[in-house]
Scaffold this motif. Structure first.
Motif, PDB file in Angstrom:
ATOM      1  N   LEU A 109      -3.737   8.406  -1.794  1.00  0.00           N
ATOM      2  CA  LEU A 109      -2.973   8.315  -3.090  1.00  0.00           C
ATOM      3  C   LEU A 109      -2.039   7.303  -3.135  1.00  0.00           C
ATOM      4  CD1 LEU A 109      -2.633  11.946  -4.568  1.00  0.00           C
ATOM      5  CD2 LEU A 109      -4.008  10.010  -5.311  1.00  0.00           C
ATOM      6  N   ILE A 110      -1.080   7.157  -1.763  1.00  0.00           N
ATOM      7  CA  ILE A 110      -0.025   6.391  -2.003  1.00  0.00           C
ATOM      8  C   ILE A 110      -0.810   4.811  -1.904  1.00  0.00           C
ATOM      9  CG2 ILE A 110       1.551   5.053  -0.348  1.00  0.00           C
ATOM     10  CD1 ILE A 110       2.153   8.112   0.570  1.00  0.00           C
ATOM     11  N   LYS A 111      -1.771   4.626  -1.261  1.00  0.00           N
ATOM     12  CA  LYS A 111      -2.387   3.329  -1.186  1.00  0.00           C
ATOM     13  C   LYS A 111      -3.194   2.825  -2.513  1.00  0.00           C
ATOM     14  CE  LYS A 111      -4.944   0.864   2.809  1.00  0.00           C
ATOM     15  NZ  LYS A 111      -3.762   0.132   2.951  1.00  0.00           N
ATOM     16  N   MET A 112      -3.806   3.932  -3.133  1.00  0.00           N
ATOM     17  CA  MET A 112      -4.494   3.577  -4.251  1.00  0.00           C
ATOM     18  C   MET A 112      -3.456   3.306  -5.415  1.00  0.00           C
ATOM     19  SD  MET A 112      -7.479   3.662  -3.901  1.00  0.00           S
ATOM     20  CE  MET A 112      -7.191   2.880  -2.129  1.00  0.00           C
ATOM     21  N   LEU A 113      -2.592   4.198  -5.462  1.00  0.00           N
ATOM     22  CA  LEU A 113      -1.392   3.914  -6.419  1.00  0.00           C
ATOM     23  C   LEU A 113      -0.670   2.736  -6.307  1.00  0.00           C
ATOM     24  CD1 LEU A 113      -0.131   7.567  -6.787  1.00  0.00           C
ATOM     25  CD2 LEU A 113      -1.577   6.180  -8.500  1.00  0.00           C
ATOM     26  N   MET A 114      -0.481   2.238  -5.347  1.00  0.00           N
ATOM     27  CA  MET A 114       0.336   0.854  -4.694  1.00  0.00           C
ATOM     28  C   MET A 114      -0.575  -0.179  -5.175  1.00  0.00           C
ATOM     29  SD  MET A 114       3.296   1.459  -3.780  1.00  0.00           S
ATOM     30  CE  MET A 114       3.652  -0.354  -3.467  1.00  0.00           C
ATOM     31  N   ASN A 115      -2.120  -0.085  -5.258  1.00  0.00           N
ATOM     32  CA  ASN A 115      -2.876  -1.085  -5.550  1.00  0.00           C
ATOM     33  C   ASN A 115      -2.924  -1.158  -7.027  1.00  0.00           C
ATOM     34  OD1 ASN A 115      -3.782  -1.924  -2.924  1.00  0.00           O
ATOM     35  ND2 ASN A 115      -5.341  -0.458  -2.854  1.00  0.00           N
ATOM     36  N   GLN A 116      -3.141  -0.183  -7.622  1.00  0.00           N
ATOM     37  CA  GLN A 116      -2.994   0.078  -8.958  1.00  0.00           C
ATOM     38  C   GLN A 116      -1.727  -0.654  -9.709  1.00  0.00           C
ATOM     39  OE1 GLN A 116      -5.169   1.192 -11.553  1.00  0.00           O
ATOM     40  NE2 GLN A 116      -6.506   1.263  -9.782  1.00  0.00           N
ATOM     41  N   MET A 117      -0.653  -0.702  -9.213  1.00  0.00           N
ATOM     42  CA  MET A 117       0.679  -1.349  -9.571  1.00  0.00           C
ATOM     43  C   MET A 117       0.746  -2.612  -8.911  1.00  0.00           C
ATOM     44  SD  MET A 117       3.475   1.783  -9.475  1.00  0.00           S
ATOM     45  CE  MET A 117       3.244   2.085  -7.888  1.00  0.00           C
ATOM     46  N   LYS A 118      -0.194  -3.404  -8.603  1.00  0.00           N
ATOM     47  CA  LYS A 118      -0.300  -4.672  -8.064  1.00  0.00           C
ATOM     48  C   LYS A 118       0.545  -4.845  -6.742  1.00  0.00           C
ATOM     49  CE  LYS A 118      -1.273  -6.668 -12.789  1.00  0.00           C
ATOM     50  NZ  LYS A 118      -1.794  -5.549 -13.266  1.00  0.00           N
ATOM     51  N   GLY A 119       0.517  -3.761  -5.888  1.00  0.00           N
ATOM     52  CA  GLY A 119       1.255  -3.546  -4.822  1.00  0.00           C
ATOM     53  C   GLY A 119       0.409  -3.366  -3.623  1.00  0.00           C
ATOM     54  N   ASP A 120       1.286  -2.882  -2.624  1.00  0.00           N
ATOM     55  CA  ASP A 120       0.314  -2.651  -1.383  1.00  0.00           C
ATOM     56  C   ASP A 120       1.176  -1.603  -0.626  1.00  0.00           C
ATOM     57  OD1 ASP A 120      -1.792  -2.878   0.468  1.00  0.00           O
ATOM     58  OD2 ASP A 120      -0.748  -4.574   1.540  1.00  0.00           O
ATOM     59  N   ALA A 121       0.122  -1.069   0.296  1.00  0.00           N
ATOM     60  CA  ALA A 121       0.828   0.030   1.301  1.00  0.00           C
ATOM     61  C   ALA A 121       0.428  -0.180   2.697  1.00  0.00           C
ATOM     62  CB  ALA A 121       0.584   1.523   0.762  1.00  0.00           C
ATOM     63  N   LEU A 122       1.312  -0.429   3.631  1.00  0.00           N
ATOM     64  CA  LEU A 122       0.636  -0.505   5.007  1.00  0.00           C
ATOM     65  C   LEU A 122       1.194   0.663   5.992  1.00  0.00           C
ATOM     66  CD1 LEU A 122      -0.778  -2.360   7.043  1.00  0.00           C
ATOM     67  CD2 LEU A 122       1.730  -3.584   7.206  1.00  0.00           C
TER      68      LEU A 122
END
Length: 143
Positions: A109-122
């Motif tokens: 969820l963290i990864k998907m939500l960050m992508n939806q907000m034009k961001g990224d999670a690593l």
């Protein structure tokens, strides 16, 4: 997406975990472009995962920042145990390694939500488990 004061938002979310979580964050004037509900979900998942998997009580979450003129990278480090599974699989749906705790959905969820907000999670695993979140930079003036 709209500008959000990250310091205020994190501290408000941390109140849910009073006694179980210590938040260390010293930059009070940091604004990111985010969605309230998505950011709340991300922070809640980070906190719940740290509490569930760190082996510490209370858990300490350290927020560190690196800013460019377009984005802000926020690194979250907990004081818990190192992750022993395949770090490259974290963020994939239902990946739990050998853990009987949790569902494997939180980091996804963290990864998907960050992508939806034009961001990224690593996700990284040096001495401690770390999550790096990259957000578009917000400004206080655009509120």
């Amino acid at each position: 997406l709209h500008p959000i004061n990250f310091y205020n938002f994190v501290n408000k979310e941390a109140e849910r975990f009073k006694g179980k979580l210590i938040v260390k964050l010293d930059k009070t004037d940091l604004y990111i472009q985010a969605d309230d509900f998505a950011l709340q979900t991300i922070l809640r998942n980070i906190s719940e995962n740290a509490i569930r998997h760190s082996g510490q009580s209370p858990v300490s979450l350290q927020y560190d920042f690196k800013q460019t003129n377009k984005e802000i990278m926020i690194q979250v480090t907990d004081n818990g145990n190192q992750f022993t599974g395949d770090i490259n699989k974290l963020g994939h749906l239902f990946y739990k390694h050998n853990s009987p705790k949790g569902s494997g959905i939180g980091l996804y969820l963290i990864k998907m939500l960050m992508n939806q907000m034009k961001g990224d999670a690593l996700f990284t695993n040096d001495e401690f488990f770390k999550i790096q979140l990259t957000f578009p930079l917000g400004t206080q003036e655009s509120i």
